[in-house]
Design a protein around this motif. Structure first.
Motif, PDB file in Angstrom:
ATOM      1  N   GLN A   1      77.087  55.135 -45.517  1.00 38.49           N
ATOM      2  CA  GLN A   1      77.493  53.851 -46.007  1.00 38.49           C
ATOM      3  C   GLN A   1      76.122  53.128 -46.605  1.00 38.49           C
ATOM      4  O   GLN A   1      76.220  52.087 -47.268  1.00 38.49           O
ATOM      5  CB  GLN A   1      77.796  52.921 -44.924  1.00 38.49           C
ATOM      6  CG  GLN A   1      78.878  53.405 -43.728  1.00 38.49           C
ATOM      7  CD  GLN A   1      80.081  53.444 -44.657  1.00 38.49           C
ATOM      8  OE1 GLN A   1      80.630  52.209 -45.302  1.00 38.49           O
ATOM      9  NE2 GLN A   1      80.821  54.626 -44.320  1.00 38.49           N
ATOM     10  N   GLU A   2      75.079  53.906 -46.836  1.00 43.95           N
ATOM     11  CA  GLU A   2      74.051  53.547 -47.223  1.00 43.95           C
ATOM     12  C   GLU A   2      73.123  54.669 -47.739  1.00 43.95           C
ATOM     13  O   GLU A   2      73.531  55.761 -47.411  1.00 43.95           O
ATOM     14  CB  GLU A   2      73.106  52.768 -46.512  1.00 43.95           C
ATOM     15  CG  GLU A   2      72.709  53.397 -45.387  1.00 43.95           C
ATOM     16  CD  GLU A   2      72.112  52.418 -44.361  1.00 43.95           C
ATOM     17  OE1 GLU A   2      71.535  51.285 -44.588  1.00 43.95           O
ATOM     18  OE2 GLU A   2      71.695  52.990 -43.008  1.00 43.95           O
ATOM     19  N   ASP A   3      72.461  54.288 -48.956  1.00 39.54           N
ATOM     20  CA  ASP A   3      71.683  55.636 -49.798  1.00 39.54           C
ATOM     21  C   ASP A   3      70.421  55.922 -48.973  1.00 39.54           C
ATOM     22  O   ASP A   3      70.063  57.023 -48.915  1.00 39.54           O
ATOM     23  CB  ASP A   3      71.082  55.032 -51.218  1.00 39.54           C
ATOM     24  CG  ASP A   3      72.438  54.822 -52.074  1.00 39.54           C
ATOM     25  OD1 ASP A   3      73.328  55.346 -51.805  1.00 39.54           O
ATOM     26  OD2 ASP A   3      72.270  53.653 -52.879  1.00 39.54           O
TER      27      ASP A   3
ATOM     28  N   VAL B   1      63.752  58.232 -46.496  1.00 37.23           N
ATOM     29  CA  VAL B   1      65.074  58.853 -45.632  1.00 37.23           C
ATOM     30  C   VAL B   1      66.207  58.672 -46.227  1.00 37.23           C
ATOM     31  O   VAL B   1      67.136  57.813 -45.956  1.00 37.23           O
ATOM     32  CB  VAL B   1      64.802  58.123 -44.136  1.00 37.23           C
ATOM     33  CG1 VAL B   1      65.876  59.066 -43.397  1.00 37.23           C
ATOM     34  CG2 VAL B   1      63.501  58.081 -43.518  1.00 37.23           C
ATOM     35  N   PRO B   2      66.318  59.479 -47.549  1.00 41.96           N
ATOM     36  CA  PRO B   2      67.690  59.535 -48.121  1.00 41.96           C
ATOM     37  C   PRO B   2      68.850  59.982 -47.431  1.00 41.96           C
ATOM     38  O   PRO B   2      68.614  61.129 -46.675  1.00 41.96           O
ATOM     39  CB  PRO B   2      67.268  60.245 -49.680  1.00 41.96           C
ATOM     40  CG  PRO B   2      66.316  61.142 -48.894  1.00 41.96           C
ATOM     41  CD  PRO B   2      65.342  60.556 -47.958  1.00 41.96           C
ATOM     42  N   CYS B   3      69.958  59.656 -47.755  1.00 41.79           N
ATOM     43  CA  CYS B   3      71.277  60.153 -46.992  1.00 41.79           C
ATOM     44  C   CYS B   3      72.213  60.982 -47.940  1.00 41.79           C
ATOM     45  O   CYS B   3      72.283  60.473 -48.943  1.00 41.79           O
ATOM     46  CB  CYS B   3      71.744  59.046 -46.291  1.00 41.79           C
ATOM     47  SG  CYS B   3      70.876  58.123 -45.002  1.00 41.79           S
ATOM     48  N   TRP B   4      72.874  61.733 -47.452  1.00 43.46           N
ATOM     49  CA  TRP B   4      74.021  62.429 -48.184  1.00 43.46           C
ATOM     50  C   TRP B   4      75.187  62.530 -47.344  1.00 43.46           C
ATOM     51  O   TRP B   4      74.960  62.901 -45.963  1.00 43.46           O
ATOM     52  CB  TRP B   4      73.640  63.840 -48.617  1.00 43.46           C
ATOM     53  CG  TRP B   4      72.631  64.036 -49.825  1.00 43.46           C
ATOM     54  CD1 TRP B   4      72.972  64.058 -51.026  1.00 43.46           C
ATOM     55  CD2 TRP B   4      71.181  63.909 -49.722  1.00 43.46           C
ATOM     56  NE1 TRP B   4      72.039  64.397 -51.800  1.00 43.46           N
ATOM     57  CE2 TRP B   4      70.722  64.175 -51.125  1.00 43.46           C
ATOM     58  CE3 TRP B   4      70.389  64.039 -48.686  1.00 43.46           C
ATOM     59  CZ2 TRP B   4      69.385  63.969 -51.303  1.00 43.46           C
ATOM     60  CZ3 TRP B   4      68.975  63.847 -48.966  1.00 43.46           C
ATOM     61  CH2 TRP B   4      68.607  64.009 -50.415  1.00 43.46           C
ATOM     62  N   THR B   5      76.357  62.755 -47.902  1.00 41.52           N
ATOM     63  CA  THR B   5      77.468  63.147 -47.103  1.00 41.52           C
ATOM     64  C   THR B   5      77.877  64.494 -47.282  1.00 41.52           C
ATOM     65  O   THR B   5      78.004  64.900 -48.435  1.00 41.52           O
ATOM     66  CB  THR B   5      78.579  62.231 -47.362  1.00 41.52           C
ATOM     67  OG1 THR B   5      78.505  60.930 -47.151  1.00 41.52           O
ATOM     68  CG2 THR B   5      80.145  62.547 -46.834  1.00 41.52           C
TER      69      THR B   5
ATOM     70  N   CYS C   1      66.157  57.130 -35.672  1.00 44.72           N
ATOM     71  CA  CYS C   1      67.583  57.394 -35.706  1.00 44.72           C
ATOM     72  C   CYS C   1      68.449  56.535 -35.100  1.00 44.72           C
ATOM     73  O   CYS C   1      69.436  55.974 -35.660  1.00 44.72           O
ATOM     74  CB  CYS C   1      67.613  59.110 -35.328  1.00 44.72           C
ATOM     75  SG  CYS C   1      66.987  60.192 -36.525  1.00 44.72           S
ATOM     76  N   ARG C   2      68.223  56.305 -33.841  1.00 41.40           N
ATOM     77  CA  ARG C   2      69.013  55.550 -32.944  1.00 41.40           C
ATOM     78  C   ARG C   2      69.024  54.099 -33.414  1.00 41.40           C
ATOM     79  O   ARG C   2      70.097  53.478 -33.316  1.00 41.40           O
ATOM     80  CB  ARG C   2      68.556  55.585 -31.360  1.00 41.40           C
ATOM     81  CG  ARG C   2      68.479  56.812 -30.973  1.00 41.40           C
ATOM     82  CD  ARG C   2      68.361  56.967 -29.537  1.00 41.40           C
ATOM     83  NE  ARG C   2      68.271  58.550 -28.888  1.00 41.40           N
ATOM     84  CZ  ARG C   2      69.373  59.005 -28.502  1.00 41.40           C
ATOM     85  NH1 ARG C   2      70.847  58.223 -28.409  1.00 41.40           N
ATOM     86  NH2 ARG C   2      69.441  60.221 -28.188  1.00 41.40           N
ATOM     87  N   ALA C   3      67.694  53.552 -33.969  1.00 42.79           N
ATOM     88  CA  ALA C   3      67.817  52.316 -34.423  1.00 42.79           C
ATOM     89  C   ALA C   3      68.673  51.887 -35.568  1.00 42.79           C
ATOM     90  O   ALA C   3      69.346  50.882 -35.909  1.00 42.79           O
ATOM     91  CB  ALA C   3      66.360  51.896 -34.780  1.00 42.79           C
ATOM     92  N   GLY C   4      69.066  53.124 -36.279  1.00 42.91           N
ATOM     93  CA  GLY C   4      69.928  52.994 -37.490  1.00 42.91           C
ATOM     94  C   GLY C   4      71.626  53.364 -37.010  1.00 42.91           C
ATOM     95  O   GLY C   4      72.195  53.697 -37.698  1.00 42.91           O
TER      96      GLY C   4
END
Length: 221
Positions: free
Chosen positions: A78-80, A88-92, A116-119
């Motif tokens: 839901q976010e980059d 900390v970039p994200c990919w699906t 990780c848990r905070a997000g």
């Protein structure tokens, strides 16, 4: 007819931009389908019916992005960047969101777990060969990883190695250890991925949980 198509495409793109669809790179296929659908409708039904189809499809796109009945699954990104952190970039990947720490200076296992848990994520639990190969392939193709290390949720909890992500913690049903490891089967030792060789030779290793390294978070199913 050409001007009608151009007008329809312009409307679609303007409306897509208004709901910020371009943040979601994996949604571009849907936009393409909508545009093709609009063009085919002009050919068969004329501009008046085209406008009605645009209105319907436009609402569908907005509903998917804003969380309606056909909302994007929460496991997709839901976010980059996780927690807005550009390091900390994200990919699906395979319909699930994974975020990869790329900091110059790493963190210990406990700090990575808290981040990780905070997000609303957890540290990565690699439960199948397919997921393991997916993560390995992504890292070696998208990020400069040779010699890099990444924490997973793997942790030694007497009497076995477990994925310490969501309780009840699960023992390993699958593993891809480097030859000769684990060699520290005791509390306060955790599992990290070490990229100095190939996938098939094994690249999981164990080390003190206080070691500073990068980490991988995954969305909670």
């Amino acid at each position: 007819m050409i001007s009608s198509v151009q007008y329809a495409v312009r409307v679609l793109l303007d409306r897509a931009a208004s709901v910020n669809i371009f943040r979601y790179c994996d949604r571009m296929t849907k936009v393409s389908i909508i545009i093709l659908f609009a063009i085919s409708t002009v050919c068969w039904s004329g501009p008046s019916q085209l406008w009605n189809k645009i209105e319907i499809k436009d609402r569908m796109v907005a509903t998917q992005i804003n969380g309606g009945s056909d909302a994007i699954p929460s496991s997709q990104c839901q976010e980059d960047f996780l927690q807005g952190d550009p390091n900390v970039p994200c990919w699906t990947l395979a319909l699930k969101c994974y975020c990869f720490s790329t900091r110059t200076l790493g963190v210990d296992w406990n700090r990575a777990d808290r981040f990780c848990r905070a997000g609303n994520f957890t540290l990565l639990s690699i439960e199948t060969h397919e997921e393991d190969r997916l993560i390995h392939h992504h890292l070696v193709t998208e990020l400069p990883v040779y010699g890099s290390t990444y924490w997973t949720s793997g942790k030694y909890l007497i009497p076995q190695w477990e994925w310490a992500s969501t309780e009840p913690f699960q023992p390993f049903d699958y593993a891809n250890w480097y030859p000769g490891v684990p060699n520290n089967n005791r509390p306060d030792y955790c599992v990290y991925l070490y990229f100095d060789g190939g996938f098939d030779s094994g690249y999981w290793r164990d080390n003190s949980c206080s070691t500073l390294t990068n980490f991988i978070c995954e969305a909670i199913d």
